[in-house]
Scaffold this active site. Sequence first.
Site, short mmCIF file in Angstrom:
data_model
loop_
_atom_site.label_atom_id
_atom_site.label_comp_id
_atom_site.label_asym_id
_atom_site.label_seq_id
_atom_site.Cartn_x
_atom_site.Cartn_y
_atom_site.Cartn_z
N ARG A 1 0.78 -1.29 0.00
CA ARG A 1 -0.07 0.13 0.06
C ARG A 1 0.91 1.13 0.06
O ARG A 1 1.94 0.99 0.61
CB ARG A 1 -0.96 0.08 0.99
N ASP B 1 -3.42 2.64 17.30
CA ASP B 1 -2.21 2.21 16.24
C ASP B 1 -2.90 2.27 14.99
O ASP B 1 -2.10 2.09 13.90
CB ASP B 1 -1.80 1.05 16.87
#
Length: 464
Positions: free
Chosen positions: A182, A257
């Site tokens: 990604r 996170d």
Amino acid sequence: MNQTPQAANYRPATEIDTLMPDIGDPVAAADFPQTILRYRNDRAAESVGLDGLSDAEWIAHFGRFQPLEGSLPRPLALRYHGHQFRHYNPDIGDGRGFLFAQMRDADDRLLDMGTKGSGQTPYSRFGDGRLTLKGGVREILATEMLEALGVNTSKTFSIIETGEALERNDEPSPTRGAAMVRLSHSHIRIGTFQRAAFHEDKALLERLTDYALTRLYDEIPDDNPPAQLLGRVVERTADLAASYMVAGFVHGVLNSDNINVTGESFDYGPWRFTPLWDANFTAAYFDHNGLYAFGRQAEAIHWDVAQLAVSLRALVEAPALIEQLERFPALYGDAMQRRFCWRLGVEPGADPGAMIESAVRGMVTSATPIDRFFHDWRGGVAGDDAAYGDATWAPFREAIQNFTATPGARNHAYWTDETPCSMHIEEVEAIWSAIDRDDDWGPLSSKVAAIRRMGEALGPKATS
């Protein structure tokens, strides 16, 4: 074998080196039995000068993870902590992915190329470090749809099937494995700062703050860098939360996170688009209390950003941080108005807040699908007056008269389609089923093309 990107607009970077060795560990990718190229995002590749790679070169870099010339010499598994469903966890980090490369985009912004399913790392705990092919396909669909709907999102760059059979508890097994790459504008998370604060490492907190401001925001630090950074994160994440709502999107796992400090959406696990404007709609089967339900996403993201403020408290007194945090609700409201008007195809007019309230009330009361509403009312005029002619829609019909259409709002042929482009769970499952049962990738390719066509019709995304 040395593959060298040749395009002039390929501009490698190694900015993360300024934070090493304190936030990451060098790791090696898994040696997969096979590397079958299933998806290459040439649109994204063109933006960074990698579209000229042959398929063999692509596989070498994004399946075997041979370094890109001039970028990182080896992958780095990043370290971070985080609140997961409001419970602090110091035992996480890049457990099935790593930072593979850095580069700059056409606007000279720093990009991180990260992975998912690339193998085990020191933070894998009991996981196998792998990604299911279905998970990769789902991430393609999520990122393409969100990008078309104007959400600041990571881009799914590559999916390569690995020839492994994976065992999973939450889907039929064995299931096919994949390695995904990604692109995003940072893998530095709120949890990265939380880890530094947890270890009382003020020097690292200062370096992280400087890195975020100078490398990620391209700003010169002022006399209060922690508050300056928090202010930027508040601005970006308030806009992110609003963009989710206008898109009808539910991320599913808005842990600290999973929020990066550039306010860019990423890491799509149990995501869904809600068909209706249902505040209680959840994406994750394990979100038993609806903590990350559709209508609670702004609250969840604001809470996460508050954890960044708590971490930065080691560097600066609280009042300056509180002042920045308190800007979130107003910024969120402004972003909702701007983005709602953008998707509706109208210029912000008098009292957009009241117009949006009446639109939402109409959708809720009449059970009108979100995508149907925006498609029908594009440009501020109902495509089907009969569907919106009763008293339920009277307040909205009156409110929308104060708004003018954005120039060219309905010029694209997409707006004459009978059915709007949507991305609900039944279609996601059908697309995967075609791949799983028949190795038929046609429905996925067709859907990506349809999503991109909708994105063209919507035009450039709304900006502040």
